[in-house]
Design a protein around this motif. Structure first.
Motif, mmCIF file in Angstrom:
data_model
loop_
_atom_site.group_PDB
_atom_site.id
_atom_site.type_symbol
_atom_site.label_atom_id
_atom_site.label_comp_id
_atom_site.label_asym_id
_atom_site.label_seq_id
_atom_site.Cartn_x
_atom_site.Cartn_y
_atom_site.Cartn_z
ATOM 1 N N GLU A 40 -5.359 0.726 6.623
ATOM 2 C CA GLU A 40 -5.409 0.299 8.023
ATOM 3 C C GLU A 40 -6.621 -0.598 8.275
ATOM 4 O O GLU A 40 -6.501 -1.635 8.928
ATOM 5 N N HIS A 69 0.119 -1.227 17.129
ATOM 6 C CA HIS A 69 0.740 -1.608 15.855
ATOM 7 C C HIS A 69 -0.290 -2.256 14.939
ATOM 8 O O HIS A 69 -0.834 -3.311 15.250
ATOM 9 N N GLU A 72 1.387 -3.060 8.036
ATOM 10 C CA GLU A 72 1.115 -2.537 6.699
ATOM 11 C C GLU A 72 0.318 -3.563 5.908
ATOM 12 O O GLU A 72 0.500 -4.766 6.077
ATOM 13 N N HIS A 81 0.147 2.886 5.087
ATOM 14 C CA HIS A 81 0.191 3.688 6.313
ATOM 15 C C HIS A 81 1.425 3.363 7.154
ATOM 16 O O HIS A 81 2.057 2.326 6.997
ATOM 17 N N ASP A 82 1.714 4.249 8.104
ATOM 18 C CA ASP A 82 2.759 4.017 9.108
ATOM 19 C C ASP A 82 2.171 3.113 10.188
ATOM 20 O O ASP A 82 1.127 3.431 10.755
ATOM 21 N N ARG A 85 1.478 4.837 13.817
ATOM 22 C CA ARG A 85 0.998 6.223 13.893
ATOM 23 C C ARG A 85 -0.084 6.366 14.962
ATOM 24 O O ARG A 85 -0.763 5.401 15.320
#
Length: 157
Positions: A40, A69, A72, A81-82, A85
């Motif tokens: 991230e 947002h 990636e 990572h998502d 999240r």
């Protein structure tokens, strides 16, 4: 002499939420750190962040940055990572309590305004905001245009 509060340097500015200043009246701001994964922070340094729909929610006396947002990481692998999240914000207990008290009023929310790097750490500038009505937005645009015209006229004198 009082110490001046430093504003984030534009070189370190990774993302800005311009829509927030258009849709909300910002009443107060606060700087917070974030709990991030390795991929991230690499995406943030590549400026692959979108704060437009983000907001802060307080659950169990902890603040979370939601709906932000962070794309990636391009060179990431299976441990990427998502992108959407929820990320925990690092704030003092008093600051979280103050935010909680501020948001009890109707129409008040907490929105991210800027995301920047400070001393190697990612920081987010959050603001306690009150939603604007459509006529407030038009009034703001009208005032901005008038100030621009006044500046233009004064420039020639």
């Amino acid at each position: 002499m009082a110490k001046k509060k430093r504003q984030p340097n534009n070189d370190n500015l990774m993302a800005q939420n311009r829509k927030a200043r258009h849709d909300y009246t910002i009443e107060s701001t606060m700087e917070a750190g974030m709990v991030l994964k390795g991929t991230e922070i690499k995406s943030i340094r590549d400026r692959r962040v979108n704060l437009k729909d983000g907001f802060v929610r307080i659950r169990n006396h902890e603040a979370y940055l939601e709906n932000v947002h962070i794309s990636e990481y391009a060179e990431g692998n299976q441990f990427n990572h998502d992108p959407l999240r929820n990320r925990k914000l690092l704030l003092h207990k008093k600051e979280i309590t103050r935010l909680l008290n501020d948001t009890k009023a109707k129409g008040i929310t907490i929105v991210p305004l800027k995301l920047y790097i400070k001393n190697g750490f990612a920081k987010v500038l959050i603001g306690v905001a009150k939603g604007k009505h459509e006529y407030d937005k038009r009034e703001t645009l009208k005032k901005r245009d008038q100030n621009r015209q006044i500046d233009r006229v004064l420039k020639h004198y």
